[in-house]
Design a protein around this motif. Sequence first.
Motif, PDB file in Angstrom:
ATOM      1  N   MET A 117      16.858  -6.577  -2.443  1.00 51.79           N
ATOM      2  CA  MET A 117      15.596  -6.178  -3.081  1.00 51.79           C
ATOM      3  C   MET A 117      15.832  -4.841  -3.763  1.00 51.79           C
ATOM      4  O   MET A 117      16.614  -4.031  -3.287  1.00 51.79           O
ATOM      5  CB  MET A 117      14.516  -5.925  -2.020  1.00 51.79           C
ATOM      6  N   ASP A 118      15.106  -4.602  -4.870  1.00 52.21           N
ATOM      7  CA  ASP A 118      15.232  -3.285  -5.505  1.00 52.21           C
ATOM      8  C   ASP A 118      14.199  -2.327  -4.907  1.00 52.21           C
ATOM      9  O   ASP A 118      13.384  -2.715  -4.070  1.00 52.21           O
ATOM     10  CB  ASP A 118      15.150  -3.389  -7.032  1.00 52.21           C
ATOM     11  N   GLN A 119      14.231  -1.071  -5.359  1.00 54.03           N
ATOM     12  CA  GLN A 119      13.364  -0.041  -4.777  1.00 54.03           C
ATOM     13  C   GLN A 119      11.876  -0.390  -4.874  1.00 54.03           C
ATOM     14  O   GLN A 119      11.129  -0.220  -3.905  1.00 54.03           O
ATOM     15  CB  GLN A 119      13.624   1.302  -5.469  1.00 54.03           C
ATOM     16  N   GLU A 120      11.452  -0.884  -6.049  1.00 55.69           N
ATOM     17  CA  GLU A 120      10.021  -1.190  -6.233  1.00 55.69           C
ATOM     18  C   GLU A 120       9.574  -2.288  -5.267  1.00 55.69           C
ATOM     19  O   GLU A 120       8.478  -2.233  -4.708  1.00 55.69           O
ATOM     20  CB  GLU A 120       9.731  -1.603  -7.684  1.00 55.69           C
ATOM     21  N   GLU A 121      10.449  -3.264  -5.103  1.00 58.53           N
ATOM     22  CA  GLU A 121      10.138  -4.387  -4.212  1.00 58.53           C
ATOM     23  C   GLU A 121       9.988  -3.883  -2.768  1.00 58.53           C
ATOM     24  O   GLU A 121       9.093  -4.299  -2.036  1.00 58.53           O
ATOM     25  CB  GLU A 121      11.292  -5.407  -4.323  1.00 58.53           C
ATOM     26  N   ILE A 122      10.861  -2.948  -2.358  1.00 54.99           N
ATOM     27  CA  ILE A 122      10.800  -2.388  -1.001  1.00 54.99           C
ATOM     28  C   ILE A 122       9.461  -1.665  -0.802  1.00 54.99           C
ATOM     29  O   ILE A 122       8.782  -1.865   0.216  1.00 54.99           O
ATOM     30  CB  ILE A 122      11.955  -1.373  -0.768  1.00 54.99           C
ATOM     31  N   ILE A 123       9.072  -0.870  -1.779  1.00 53.38           N
ATOM     32  CA  ILE A 123       7.811  -0.133  -1.642  1.00 53.38           C
ATOM     33  C   ILE A 123       6.634  -1.102  -1.561  1.00 53.38           C
ATOM     34  O   ILE A 123       5.742  -0.949  -0.725  1.00 53.38           O
ATOM     35  CB  ILE A 123       7.642   0.888  -2.795  1.00 53.38           C
TER      36      ILE A 123
END
Length: 511
Positions: A117-123
Amino acid sequence: MTDRDSRKIVIFDTTLRDGEQSPGASMNLAEKMEAAGALVDLGVDVIEAGFPIVSQGDFDAVLEISKNVRGSTICGLARCREADIDRAWEALQHAERARIHVFLATSAIHREFKLKMDQEEIIRRAVEGVKRAAGYTADIEFSPEDASRTEADFLCRVVEAAIGAGATTVNIPDTVGYSTPTDMRRVITTLRERVPNIDKAVISVHCHNDLGLAVANSLAAVESGAGQVECTINGLGERAGNCSLEEIVMALRTRNDHYKADTGIVTKRLVPTSRLVANITGIQVQRNKAIVGRNAFAHEAGIHQDGMLKERTTYEIMRPEDVGFAKTDLVLGKHSGRAALADRAKEMGYHLEHEQLDDVFRQFKQLADKKKEIYDGDIAALIEQQIHTGGERWSLVSYHVVTGSDETPDVTLTLAHGDEQFTKTMSAGDGPIDAIFLAVEEITGYTVVCKDFNVHSVTVGKDAQGEVMVQVEYQDRLYRGRGISTDSVEASAKAFLNAINRIAASTTEAE
Ligand SMILES: [Zn+2]
């Protein structure tokens, strides 16, 4: 002396969740209930009771503890997934105070290789998870897994978003035990300086002990402003374990002059709780273990002894009685009554139900006929045996072995399973114990690899009870068993059966 202006540090105990992940330390429901009761007596603020979605056993433990244990907040772990969070709440809903602990990995290595997952997805996932939990309870802890290896900027963004979504505690785990105190100080300070809503949540740390730094790292975090420490009794946990509760608590108490922080722990319960957990899990602490080890307060060097006699504080920074070392081992005997036994058991940290106490008292009387003096160790062994064997499938009825040097033993073994009895007669093995183990395998149908076997006397004297601990491997998992008797061959048979029963219980659960 503790300063009146001390900050109170929240003690979050994860012996029943992270501690239970120590190889061979898995506990059954009765054992977890026993430990939870002792943790309340010890004064821990939060008990992490399990990870409800991972197994029916974990779910049941969290549910029963939530229903029956009063005095501490009960916490359940969940990944940032709807099903996990819903299941955690299902188990926690009856608690006096409930906390849901959601976690999601944030470090680059976990994002890329584990979660993809990328950073935005994690947030987005973190916010959704916290919000879902917030629909159930106001007490929510969020952990960015592998936080100590997460880029500072991203960690700050995740933490801010989680607090914005309703997290009341943000926990910084050093999941792999890689941090140093300097790293820990930097992470906590960065969060306090750069996360605008950080004052809306308590900062927590969860340190692993791979480099032997878990307690030092936790202290560095407290020094930098953390308000909660996650820890376990005896430092139990995966690999080298977690921050040890007794060490962090006594460091804060003894060096209050420096840390200006303290906990609500009843320190006199530290040694009894440590022993209770060691008895339950079968993982004993080493003699030189700080605070609770048998030698922790033993002054052997002559020059120290001389100083101690003149003035204790010359060499003693804590008093043994403050952490619960009893001055003398109280001895019970044949004429001791039920009340005396109940009293002693309670002092040792056990909470026996009426029927359990009746059972233990009956065995106590039988034992008192066999040996004159009954020590704490004997009582603990009897109680543990009672708890460990609750609801066992297979039990020993009788054994008979004939053997000698250079002879193959002849064994006849009878086991009970429910109302049925099964007898096996065979000629096999390298000695009486091996012969019995082989007969047990024949009758029960479980073939295991014995990994560890040890016998030790529970107390002193030739008439002492022998306690046997075995560790066996079955389908790549370790199981332990314990048995006691004044006859060490019988104790071995009971220990082996206890391990087989644990296998039977966990494999039928998985089916
Ligand atoms: Zn952990």
